[in-house]
Write an enzyme that holds these catalytic residues in place. Structure first.
Site, PDB file in Angstrom:
ATOM      1  N   LYS A 203      33.086   1.390 -42.637  1.00 24.57           N
ATOM      2  CA  LYS A 203      32.228   0.323 -42.099  1.00 24.57           C
ATOM      3  C   LYS A 203      31.855   0.674 -40.655  1.00 24.57           C
ATOM      4  O   LYS A 203      31.666   1.855 -40.357  1.00 24.57           O
ATOM      5  CB  LYS A 203      32.926  -1.043 -42.250  1.00 24.57           C
ATOM      6  CG  LYS A 203      33.388  -1.259 -43.697  1.00 24.57           C
ATOM      7  CD  LYS A 203      33.843  -2.643 -44.021  1.00 24.57           C
ATOM      8  CE  LYS A 203      34.263  -2.691 -45.499  1.00 24.57           C
ATOM      9  NZ  LYS A 203      34.621  -4.027 -45.961  1.00 24.57           N
TER      10      LYS A 203
ATOM     11  N   GLU B 259      33.531  -5.103 -56.321  1.00 21.29           N
ATOM     12  CA  GLU B 259      34.225  -5.635 -55.149  1.00 21.29           C
ATOM     13  C   GLU B 259      34.068  -7.152 -55.104  1.00 21.29           C
ATOM     14  O   GLU B 259      33.028  -7.652 -54.640  1.00 21.29           O
ATOM     15  CB  GLU B 259      33.631  -5.048 -53.873  1.00 21.29           C
ATOM     16  CG  GLU B 259      33.772  -3.554 -53.765  1.00 21.29           C
ATOM     17  CD  GLU B 259      33.771  -3.107 -52.310  1.00 21.29           C
ATOM     18  OE1 GLU B 259      34.649  -2.308 -51.973  1.00 21.29           O
ATOM     19  OE2 GLU B 259      32.926  -3.576 -51.525  1.00 21.29           O
TER      20      GLU B 259
ATOM     21  N   HIS C 283      26.333  -2.816 -50.730  1.00 24.31           N
ATOM     22  CA  HIS C 283      27.627  -3.407 -50.356  1.00 24.31           C
ATOM     23  C   HIS C 283      27.408  -4.889 -50.060  1.00 24.31           C
ATOM     24  O   HIS C 283      26.363  -5.277 -49.525  1.00 24.31           O
ATOM     25  CB  HIS C 283      28.190  -2.683 -49.126  1.00 24.31           C
ATOM     26  CG  HIS C 283      29.603  -3.055 -48.845  1.00 24.31           C
ATOM     27  ND1 HIS C 283      29.939  -4.250 -48.246  1.00 24.31           N
ATOM     28  CD2 HIS C 283      30.770  -2.423 -49.123  1.00 24.31           C
ATOM     29  CE1 HIS C 283      31.260  -4.333 -48.157  1.00 24.31           C
ATOM     30  NE2 HIS C 283      31.790  -3.236 -48.682  1.00 24.31           N
TER      31      HIS C 283
ATOM     32  N   GLY D  61      38.738  -7.465 -47.263  1.00 25.29           N
ATOM     33  CA  GLY D  61      39.246  -7.652 -45.903  1.00 25.29           C
ATOM     34  C   GLY D  61      40.071  -8.912 -45.728  1.00 25.29           C
ATOM     35  O   GLY D  61      40.361  -9.322 -44.610  1.00 25.29           O
TER      36      GLY D  61
ATOM     37  N   ASN E 261      35.621   3.540 -47.000  1.00 22.56           N
ATOM     38  CA  ASN E 261      34.429   3.007 -46.328  1.00 22.56           C
ATOM     39  C   ASN E 261      34.848   2.525 -44.942  1.00 22.56           C
ATOM     40  O   ASN E 261      35.447   1.461 -44.816  1.00 22.56           O
ATOM     41  CB  ASN E 261      33.842   1.866 -47.167  1.00 22.56           C
ATOM     42  CG  ASN E 261      32.642   1.230 -46.490  1.00 22.56           C
ATOM     43  OD1 ASN E 261      32.107   1.766 -45.524  1.00 22.56           O
ATOM     44  ND2 ASN E 261      32.229   0.079 -46.990  1.00 22.56           N
TER      45      ASN E 261
ATOM     46  N   SER F 107      40.807  -5.105 -50.499  1.00 22.20           N
ATOM     47  CA  SER F 107      42.207  -5.072 -50.047  1.00 22.20           C
ATOM     48  C   SER F 107      43.070  -4.074 -50.825  1.00 22.20           C
ATOM     49  O   SER F 107      44.249  -4.337 -51.075  1.00 22.20           O
ATOM     50  CB  SER F 107      42.820  -6.478 -50.079  1.00 22.20           C
ATOM     51  OG  SER F 107      42.095  -7.346 -49.224  1.00 22.20           O
TER      52      SER F 107
ATOM     53  N   GLU G 165      28.376  -6.711 -47.779  1.00 24.09           N
ATOM     54  CA  GLU G 165      28.058  -6.998 -46.370  1.00 24.09           C
ATOM     55  C   GLU G 165      26.576  -6.728 -46.095  1.00 24.09           C
ATOM     56  O   GLU G 165      25.952  -7.410 -45.298  1.00 24.09           O
ATOM     57  CB  GLU G 165      28.976  -6.169 -45.450  1.00 24.09           C
ATOM     58  CG  GLU G 165      30.407  -6.700 -45.504  1.00 24.09           C
ATOM     59  CD  GLU G 165      31.494  -5.672 -45.298  1.00 24.09           C
ATOM     60  OE1 GLU G 165      31.203  -4.554 -44.814  1.00 24.09           O
ATOM     61  OE2 GLU G 165      32.657  -5.970 -45.635  1.00 24.09           O
TER      62      GLU G 165
END
Ligand SMILES: O=C[C@H](O)COP(=O)(O)O
Length: 252
Positions: A11, A167, A95, A173, A9, A213, A97
């Site tokens: 992003k 996730e 997701h 991240g 991904n 990660s 985010e």
């Protein structure tokens, strides 16, 4: 045995020339194995070019989001019809985010999951808890609700063909990977939720990824777990070498 699905991904990263270069290099090197599927989840402006470049290769191209309507007055949005017409095969939905910054809810994720199947796109549905929720012992209940709501109203065949990505938000991240045991515990729970909603056969078929990660140094241990069938990877998918190492780990 379930295959492994490694999805990178990107992003909101790269420009078109970098995206093209990456795909030109990677598509030649994706292992020719039935054991692994490699997907790049790219920003909308790159999709047409990347789909064209990957025709006939094993590398698949996904979008990172879409609207659930086919068309209409939704300025700035992209529809499933548009993605399908381009030749995109997968779409990431819900997701964390998108949930955090763009007001995505379990309900819109469900609408989008239905829309994906209506147009022959495979949804990669993301679920995961915050650190506060984990520390308050809410992880399992929250994940159960997110999975149930995302899959609500789907046929058993559609559930079997959904990719679910676990996730934990605190591991995205941050360099803090969940331990492989922590990740597997939740992935097993997700499979149990799917089993309760459908059947043993569907639960055994559904692909459950871990994301947060993931990198070449920890991917083998994660993929060795009983209920982890792949990875949804952010940072480590941006470089050709590390992405290929992850895909190769999936083919082992
Ligand atoms: O979609 C990918 C995830 O958000 C994981 O990102 P990360 O590998 O950079 O932690």
């Amino acid at each position: 045995m379930r295959k492994k699905v490694i999805a990178g991904n990107w992003k909101m990263n790269k420009v078109l020339s970098e995206a093209n270069r990456f795909v030109d290099e990677v598509k030649e090197k994706v292992p020719n194995s039935e054991q692994v599927e490699a997907i790049v989840c790219a920003p909308f402006p790159f999709l047409a070019s990347l789909v064209e470049k990957t025709k006939g290769s094993k590398l698949k191209i996904a979008a990172q989001n879409m609207h659930f309507e086919n068309d209409g007055a939704f300025t700035g949005e992209v529809s499933p019809v548009m993605l399908k017409d381009l030749g995109v095969t997968h779409v990431v939905l819900g997701h964390s985010e998108r949930r955090e910054y763009f007001a995505e809810t379990d309900e819109t994720v469900n609408q989008k999951t239905h829309a994906a199947f209506q147009h022959g796109l495979t949804p990669i549905v993301c679920v995961g808890e915050t650190l506060e929720q984990r520390e308050a012992n809410e992880t399992m209940g929250l994940i159960e609700t997110q999975v149930q709501k995302a899959l609500q109203g789907l046929s058993e065949e559609q559930v079997a063909n959904t990719i679910i990505a676990y996730e934990p938000i605190w591991a995205i991240g941050t360099g803090k990977t969940a331990t492989s045991e922590q990740a597997n515990e939740v992935c097993t729970h997700i499979r149990n939720v799917v089993r309760e909603l459908t059947s043993e056969a569907t639960a055994e078929q559904v692909i459950i990824q871990y994301g947060g990660s993931v990198k070449p140094a920890n991917v083998d241990e994660l993929l060795a777990q009983s209920d982890i069938d792949g990875a949804l990877v952010g940072g480590a998918s941006l470089e050709v070498d590390s992405f290929l190492q992850l895909v190769e780990a999936g083919a082992k």
